[in-house]
Write a protein that holds these residues in place. Structure first.
Motif, PDB file in Angstrom:
ATOM      1  N   SER A 193     -29.864  12.263 -72.471  1.00 15.48           N
ATOM      2  CA  SER A 193     -30.335  12.559 -73.822  1.00 15.48           C
ATOM      3  C   SER A 193     -29.216  12.287 -74.811  1.00 15.48           C
ATOM      4  CB  SER A 193     -30.760  14.016 -73.920  1.00 15.48           C
ATOM      5  OG  SER A 193     -31.812  14.276 -73.034  1.00 15.48           O
ATOM      6  N   ASP A 248     -29.763  19.681 -74.291  1.00 20.53           N
ATOM      7  CA  ASP A 248     -31.197  19.743 -74.083  1.00 20.53           C
ATOM      8  C   ASP A 248     -31.876  19.953 -75.429  1.00 20.53           C
ATOM      9  OD1 ASP A 248     -31.264  22.519 -74.668  1.00 20.53           O
ATOM     10  OD2 ASP A 248     -31.164  23.074 -72.565  1.00 20.53           O
ATOM     11  N   GLU A 249     -33.194  20.137 -75.428  1.00 19.76           N
ATOM     12  CA  GLU A 249     -33.932  20.230 -76.693  1.00 19.76           C
ATOM     13  C   GLU A 249     -33.615  21.485 -77.487  1.00 19.76           C
ATOM     14  OE1 GLU A 249     -36.238  21.923 -73.381  1.00 19.76           O
ATOM     15  OE2 GLU A 249     -35.510  19.903 -73.710  1.00 19.76           O
ATOM     16  N   ARG A 274     -30.231  24.424 -81.570  1.00 19.43           N
ATOM     17  CA  ARG A 274     -30.794  23.381 -82.423  1.00 19.43           C
ATOM     18  C   ARG A 274     -31.297  23.997 -83.720  1.00 19.43           C
ATOM     19  NH1 ARG A 274     -35.811  21.141 -83.382  1.00 19.43           N
ATOM     20  NH2 ARG A 274     -36.711  22.514 -81.832  1.00 19.43           N
TER      21      ARG A 274
END
Length: 137
Positions: A52, A82-83, A103
């Protein structure tokens, strides 16, 4: 005169012993003071891509695209993406040794995408009717 001699003696002693100037803040070798200024704004990933790409913004509003094991300009190393979060290693001599950002974002675009996806699907998809939908067409 005597105080000037003492000052010179003390300052030369500090230089010889390698001690830092007590009137200046300590040097931030790990750049810990910059951590709160950086923002993790998202991740780009695809099924065909193995790694990613995290999207970061530094304190000067410059954008950085990073992958796992990349080094950031201040010397930090990306260890996980990660997200939801991005984790970096600051270094063994640093405290803390790791830092993570959650995030950020307004979610406005995500909500619009979800609303469009919901509108494109017929009611009852997934076993649950949408709110306010009688289920009749």
């Amino acid at each position: 005169m005597q105080s000037n001699v003492r000052f010179l003696l003390l300052s030369s002693l500090l230089m010889l012993t390698g001690m830092r100037d007590p009137f200046h803040p300590p040097e931030d070798r790990c750049a810990v003071g910059q951590l709160a200024q950086w923002r993790y704004l998202g991740v780009v990933s695809s099924i065909s891509s193995i790694s990613s790409i995290g999207i970061l913004q530094d304190g000067q509003k410059r954008w950085h695209r990073v992958r796992t094991d990349d080094r950031l300009p201040v010397g930090w190393r990306v260890i996980a993406i990660d997200e939801k979060e991005l984790v970096i290693a600051l270094g063994d001599a640093c405290e803390p040794k790791q830092w993570q950002w959650q995030r950020e974002g307004t979610g406005k675009n995500e909500n619009q995408d979800n609303a469009l996806a919901d509108a494109a699907q017929p009611s009852g998809v997934g076993g649950q009717p949408k709110a306010g939908d009688s289920g009749r067409r």
